[in-house]
Design an enzyme around this catalytic site. Structure first.
Site, PDB file in Angstrom:
ATOM      1  N   ASP A 357      -5.680 -19.993  30.641  1.00 28.03           N
ATOM      2  CA  ASP A 357      -6.635 -19.450  31.625  1.00 28.03           C
ATOM      3  C   ASP A 357      -6.007 -19.472  33.019  1.00 28.03           C
ATOM      4  O   ASP A 357      -4.773 -19.574  33.172  1.00 28.03           O
ATOM      5  CB  ASP A 357      -7.965 -20.237  31.544  1.00 28.03           C
ATOM      6  CG  ASP A 357      -9.170 -19.414  31.971  1.00 28.03           C
ATOM      7  OD1 ASP A 357      -9.381 -19.263  33.187  1.00 28.03           O
ATOM      8  OD2 ASP A 357      -9.893 -18.907  31.090  1.00 28.03           O
ATOM      9  N   ASP A 358      -6.826 -19.394  34.022  1.00 31.58           N
ATOM     10  CA  ASP A 358      -6.404 -19.332  35.426  1.00 31.58           C
ATOM     11  C   ASP A 358      -5.399 -20.439  35.765  1.00 31.58           C
ATOM     12  O   ASP A 358      -5.434 -21.522  35.183  1.00 31.58           O
ATOM     13  CB  ASP A 358      -7.676 -19.507  36.283  1.00 31.58           C
ATOM     14  CG  ASP A 358      -7.488 -19.035  37.702  1.00 31.58           C
ATOM     15  OD1 ASP A 358      -6.360 -18.698  38.073  1.00 31.58           O
ATOM     16  OD2 ASP A 358      -8.501 -18.998  38.435  1.00 31.58           O
ATOM     17  N   ARG A 434     -15.058 -16.295  47.094  1.00 30.52           N
ATOM     18  CA  ARG A 434     -14.156 -17.156  46.302  1.00 30.52           C
ATOM     19  C   ARG A 434     -12.714 -16.997  46.803  1.00 30.52           C
ATOM     20  O   ARG A 434     -11.783 -16.879  46.017  1.00 30.52           O
ATOM     21  CB  ARG A 434     -14.247 -16.810  44.816  1.00 30.52           C
ATOM     22  CG  ARG A 434     -13.920 -17.986  43.900  1.00 30.52           C
ATOM     23  CD  ARG A 434     -13.553 -17.564  42.494  1.00 30.52           C
ATOM     24  NE  ARG A 434     -13.476 -18.707  41.607  1.00 30.52           N
ATOM     25  CZ  ARG A 434     -12.711 -18.748  40.524  1.00 30.52           C
ATOM     26  NH1 ARG A 434     -11.971 -17.728  40.184  1.00 30.52           N
ATOM     27  NH2 ARG A 434     -12.698 -19.813  39.768  1.00 30.52           N
ATOM     28  N   TRP A 468      -9.886 -10.673  30.824  1.00 31.75           N
ATOM     29  CA  TRP A 468      -9.945  -9.922  32.095  1.00 31.75           C
ATOM     30  C   TRP A 468     -11.153 -10.449  32.864  1.00 31.75           C
ATOM     31  O   TRP A 468     -12.286 -10.228  32.457  1.00 31.75           O
ATOM     32  CB  TRP A 468     -10.093  -8.441  31.784  1.00 31.75           C
ATOM     33  CG  TRP A 468     -10.329  -7.534  32.955  1.00 31.75           C
ATOM     34  CD1 TRP A 468     -11.240  -7.681  33.957  1.00 31.75           C
ATOM     35  CD2 TRP A 468      -9.662  -6.294  33.228  1.00 31.75           C
ATOM     36  NE1 TRP A 468     -11.177  -6.630  34.830  1.00 31.75           N
ATOM     37  CE2 TRP A 468     -10.220  -5.758  34.406  1.00 31.75           C
ATOM     38  CE3 TRP A 468      -8.645  -5.573  32.587  1.00 31.75           C
ATOM     39  CZ2 TRP A 468      -9.804  -4.537  34.949  1.00 31.75           C
ATOM     40  CZ3 TRP A 468      -8.242  -4.363  33.140  1.00 31.75           C
ATOM     41  CH2 TRP A 468      -8.810  -3.863  34.303  1.00 31.75           C
ATOM     42  N   ASP A 469     -10.874 -11.101  33.974  1.00 33.75           N
ATOM     43  CA  ASP A 469     -11.957 -11.707  34.755  1.00 33.75           C
ATOM     44  C   ASP A 469     -12.226 -10.895  36.015  1.00 33.75           C
ATOM     45  O   ASP A 469     -11.387 -10.096  36.450  1.00 33.75           O
ATOM     46  CB  ASP A 469     -11.552 -13.146  35.118  1.00 33.75           C
ATOM     47  CG  ASP A 469     -12.751 -14.062  35.315  1.00 33.75           C
ATOM     48  OD1 ASP A 469     -13.871 -13.565  35.511  1.00 33.75           O
ATOM     49  OD2 ASP A 469     -12.559 -15.292  35.283  1.00 33.75           O
ATOM     50  N   ASN A 471     -14.225 -12.121  39.544  1.00 30.33           N
ATOM     51  CA  ASN A 471     -15.008 -13.249  40.029  1.00 30.33           C
ATOM     52  C   ASN A 471     -15.807 -13.026  41.302  1.00 30.33           C
ATOM     53  O   ASN A 471     -16.210 -13.992  41.938  1.00 30.33           O
ATOM     54  CB  ASN A 471     -14.082 -14.452  40.222  1.00 30.33           C
ATOM     55  CG  ASN A 471     -13.981 -15.261  38.947  1.00 30.33           C
ATOM     56  OD1 ASN A 471     -14.992 -15.710  38.428  1.00 30.33           O
ATOM     57  ND2 ASN A 471     -12.778 -15.420  38.425  1.00 30.33           N
ATOM     58  N   ASP A 539     -20.444 -18.910  32.090  1.00 30.66           N
ATOM     59  CA  ASP A 539     -19.623 -20.100  32.329  1.00 30.66           C
ATOM     60  C   ASP A 539     -20.343 -21.356  31.862  1.00 30.66           C
ATOM     61  O   ASP A 539     -19.760 -22.435  31.837  1.00 30.66           O
ATOM     62  CB  ASP A 539     -19.289 -20.229  33.823  1.00 30.66           C
ATOM     63  CG  ASP A 539     -18.133 -19.321  34.210  1.00 30.66           C
ATOM     64  OD1 ASP A 539     -17.444 -18.814  33.303  1.00 30.66           O
ATOM     65  OD2 ASP A 539     -17.931 -19.107  35.422  1.00 30.66           O
TER      66      ASP A 539
HETATM   67  C1  GLA Z   1     -14.386 -17.517  35.929  1.00 31.38           C
HETATM   68  C2  GLA Z   1     -14.506 -17.464  34.412  1.00 31.38           C
HETATM   69  C3  GLA Z   1     -14.082 -18.771  33.817  1.00 31.38           C
HETATM   70  C4  GLA Z   1     -12.660 -19.102  34.231  1.00 31.38           C
HETATM   71  C5  GLA Z   1     -12.560 -19.083  35.752  1.00 31.38           C
HETATM   72  C6  GLA Z   1     -11.115 -19.215  36.189  1.00 31.38           C
HETATM   73  O1  GLA Z   1     -15.335 -18.370  36.466  1.00 31.38           O
HETATM   74  O2  GLA Z   1     -15.799 -17.124  34.037  1.00 31.38           O
HETATM   75  O3  GLA Z   1     -14.191 -18.734  32.419  1.00 31.38           O
HETATM   76  O4  GLA Z   1     -11.775 -18.171  33.658  1.00 31.38           O
HETATM   77  O5  GLA Z   1     -13.079 -17.892  36.315  1.00 31.38           O
HETATM   78  O6  GLA Z   1     -10.991 -19.176  37.566  1.00 31.38           O
END
Ligand code: GLA
Length: 726
Positions: A357-358, A434, A468-469, A471, A539
């Protein structure tokens, strides 16, 4: 099937169980006359308008006419479906019927996601014209194999001077004056798509988004239903917008009855059409059910599976990898050694795919930096992404990765090189949410630039899965590449840019499993489901919260499209402690993955996960292709619910019961009454207990009773030979 009756001038659309009719009146107006149950034989279909009594005089009050597609300025003062503004400032259109045509197959909307081409489909085009120059093509498609009707509207400037669209909807649906409830799926971050139901009051009730994405607040879908409609009874009409940008969905109770309109949000929308140019309003999909909300949902689920999801993933029998995601395990705090340790633990439990992930790219230590620079941080991954991928593959694990392609951090090489690529109003500061800006995806060169980076990443090693996010919502929306008069196009062009990049991704990497995500579930819609067979649902992985979120999501979207992971307790979002079985039940009903630090698990705890993973492998195809029956609905806090998923031939079923629902409705020997089974068959559970379908659907499945913090149980039932019945 689509039928034109020349005498009555009616156009009638038939799906297996529903019927939709419009009629050209004596003045050439296109009336909406029926959407409901279909008569058994198509040739028994009446002219619903003529049959209705007392009949209105159509001449006097356009406000009272049931119109198929409404425009303002000519006596209909309800919500319009489109608002053209002509060069002289006129905002009016008197739309009159100008012809129709029926085509085999499904109409296409270039650049937009839509229910797919199919031999099962037939399309209808109805043309309406206004003397001022606006021409409207209303498109309809019916599929012979399911009960969905799709609608789109293509608006063309057939005049000689430019005109500007101020509003564009694909759906306008008028109802007669019967009481109706309005159901929407509302929420907040970590609490998405909670159903809200209220009687439709006089006036407009509107949901929508001006965020550039649907947002956490409302799903771009809604239901109107009879006040007495329940899961198993009553009439319901559901609309789902096949769109992932700002939207408006309004229901209006008025003198004539009610109207439902669904389209692009008019905020900051102005689309100029030069003579000859057209604009396509994104598609809306419609479902009618006279057997309650349960059947309405199942009709949507079948249609989404058969005709919307990416074909490569639409076959329920195609296995989906069980994944572990690094986010709740490590957040930003990892290096390759830690990742591999997590992967080893996950592998030993039987997990197939590791999602990084991130935090993996170009100096990303927290959320303040580096978005837009999609190259590995060598301090964390010394041999880059390919090095990590190779090591994971060597331990028998597949690899997936997180990106946020629409975002750029002010502190990034991309932003330093191309500050004008971010959406920003000239003379004002760009607005950080963010700690990030949004890239101007209305510009093809921006989409190209990000595509080059993503293509480079995806071709560098065997990446099987991409998350693919997105935010943040859009703000300071202004494109440096468009003149002042065309800034009203930016929101929609942005969404088209997102679709273009997702199209490239899915075409260049057809086997890639794409999971969309937007700060949890802020972009869970039919538009995204065209590109990705699964979307991160929220989340919030807490079992109580998920009971509600997944229930609300299931009103329109199939369970297997909901990204759902088993996580730790106390839950990272809520601090709640819930049982292991409850967390499993919610994850197993969705895409089934894990999101916790398994390096903290003992060998024995890891071994305990294996039977659940094997259970998913054994029954995943049935879960992904089965029919959903919501048996006990969650209360507001989500503390209990029961549902089952039944194979289309009723040969097997999975039953899930969580929280207080284990105590049934409070009786001494609680039972759970099932639905969807074959009453004449005998079913056996995994412990060898047997019941007839009749018993399970009358007395019900015996429940153990509820005890502890969010307990849960699941059953797998299989049809066995009748002589084996006890
Ligand atoms: C969002 C996504 C999470 C995670 C974070 C990472 O909040 O919904 O699942 O991937 O970003 O920054």
């Amino acid at each position: 099937m689509i039928v034109y009756n020349e005498d009555a001038r009616t156009l009638t659309l038939f799906t297996p169980h529903t019927c939709y009719q419009m009629k050209v009146d004596g003045e050439g107006r296109l009336l909406h006359t029926w959407y409901g149950r279909r008569p058994a034989a198509a040739d028994m279909c009446p002219d619903f308008y003529e049959a209705r009594a007392p009949h209105q005089d159509p001449g006097c009050w356009p406000d009272l006419l049931p119109l198929e597609y409404a425009a303002p300025g000519v006596g209909d003062n309800r919500i319009p479906a489109c608002v053209p503004e002509y060069a002289d400032g006129t905002q009016a259109a008197d739309l009159r019927f100008a012809g129709y045509a029926v085509y085999p197959g499904k109409y296409a909307l270039p650049g937009l996601p839509a229910f797919r081409a199919s031999e099962q489909a037939q399309s209808l085009r109805v043309t309406l014209r206004d003397a001022g120059g606006l021409s409207v093509e209303l498109w309809y498609a019916v599929y012979d194999d399911c009960d969905v009707i799709t609608r789109a509207a293509v608006l063309t400037n057939a005049g000689e001077r430019p005109l500007t669209l101020r509003q564009a909807a694909s759906l306008c649906l008028d109802f007669p004056g019967v009481p109706l409830d309005f159901i929407t799926m509302d929420g907040v971050w970590a609490g998405e798509r909670t159903p809200a139901r209220a009687p439709l009051r006089p006036g407009e009730q509107t949901i929508g988004s001006t965020k550039g994405i649907p947002g956490h607040g409302h799903s771009p879908a809604a239901i109107l239903c009879a006040p007495d409609a329940t899961e198993t009874h009553g009439e319901c009409w559901a609309a789902a917008f096949v769109y992932s940008g700002s939207f408006e969905l309004s229901a209006e109770r008025c003198e004539a009855g009610a109207r439902l309109v669904c389209g692009i949000h008019p905020y900051h929308f102005a689309w100029t059409l030069e003579p000859g140019a057209s604009f396509a309003a994104p598609e809306t999909a419609l479902v009618y059910s006279d057997a309650g909300l349960g059947e309405m949902s199942r009709r949507f689920h079948r249609a989404i599976r058969a005709h919307l999801l990416p074909p490569a993933w639409a076959d329920a029998a195609r296995p989906r990898p069980v994944l572990i995601n690094s986010w709740e395990a490590f957040y930003f705090d990892f290096d390759e050694a830690r990742l591999l340790e997590l992967a080893r633990a996950a592998r030993s439990a039987g997990i197939d795919l590791f999602v990084l992930d991130d935090g993996w790219f170009a100096g990303r230590e927290d959320d303040t930096t580096s978005l837009g620079d999609w190259v590995a941080d060598r301090r964390k991954l010394p041999d880059g992404v390919p090095g990590l991928c190779e090591r994971l593959n060597a331990m028998g694990m597949e690899f997936g990765i997180w990106v946020e392609p629409e975002a750029v951090s002010p502190n990034s090489a991309l932003y330093r090189a191309h500050p004008d690529w971010a959406l920003r109003i000239p003379g004002r500061d760009a607005f950080e949410i963010r700690h990030q800006y949004t890239l101007d995806f209305s510009r093809p060169e921006v989409v190209d630039g990000i595509w080059e980076q993503l293509d480079g990443l995806l071709s560098s090693c065997p990446i099987r899965y991409l998350k693919w996010d997105m935010n943040r919502s859009l703000a300071t929306v202004y494109s440096a590449a468009l003149p002042a008069a065309r800034q009203g196009e930016v929101y929609h062009r942005y969404t088209l840019g997102v679709y273009e990049l997702q199209r490239r991704l899915t075409e260049a990497y057809p086997d890639l499993l794409l999971e969309n995500c937007a700060g949890g579930g802020a972009r869970f819609d039919c538009g995204m489901l065209y590109y990705s067979p699964q979307i991160w649902c929220s989340d919030n992985t807490d079992a109580c919260a998920r009971t509600n979120i997944q229930y609300g999501t299931s009103l329109i979207y199939p369970y297997e499209t909901m990204g759902a992971h088993f996580s730790t307790v106390p839950n990272h979002c809520t601090g709640h402690v819930t049982s292991r079985q409850a967390r499993m039940a919610l994850a197993l009903s969705g895409t089934f993955g894990f999101e916790l630090d398994l390096t903290k698990y003992s060998e024995e705890q890891l071994a305990q996960l294996r039977p659940d993973i094997e259970w998913y492998r054994a029954h995943g195809a049935m879960l992904r292709g089965g029919e959903l029956y919501r048996l006990l609905l969650p209360d507001e806090k989500g503390t209990g619910a029961a549902w089952c998923i039944v194979a289309p031939d009723a040969g097997e079923a999975a039953v899930f019961c969580v929280g207080s629902a284990l105590a049934g409705r409070g009786e001494r020997c609680p039972c759970l009454v099932l639905r969807g089974l074959d009453e004449n068959a005998v079913y056996e559970d995994e412990d060898g207990a047997r019941w007839t379908g009749f018993l399970l659907q009358t007395l019900g499945l015996p429940l153990p009773g509820a005890f502890g913090q969010m307990p849960a149980r699941r059953w797998y039932l299989r049809r066995v030979e009748p002589e084996a019945a006890r």
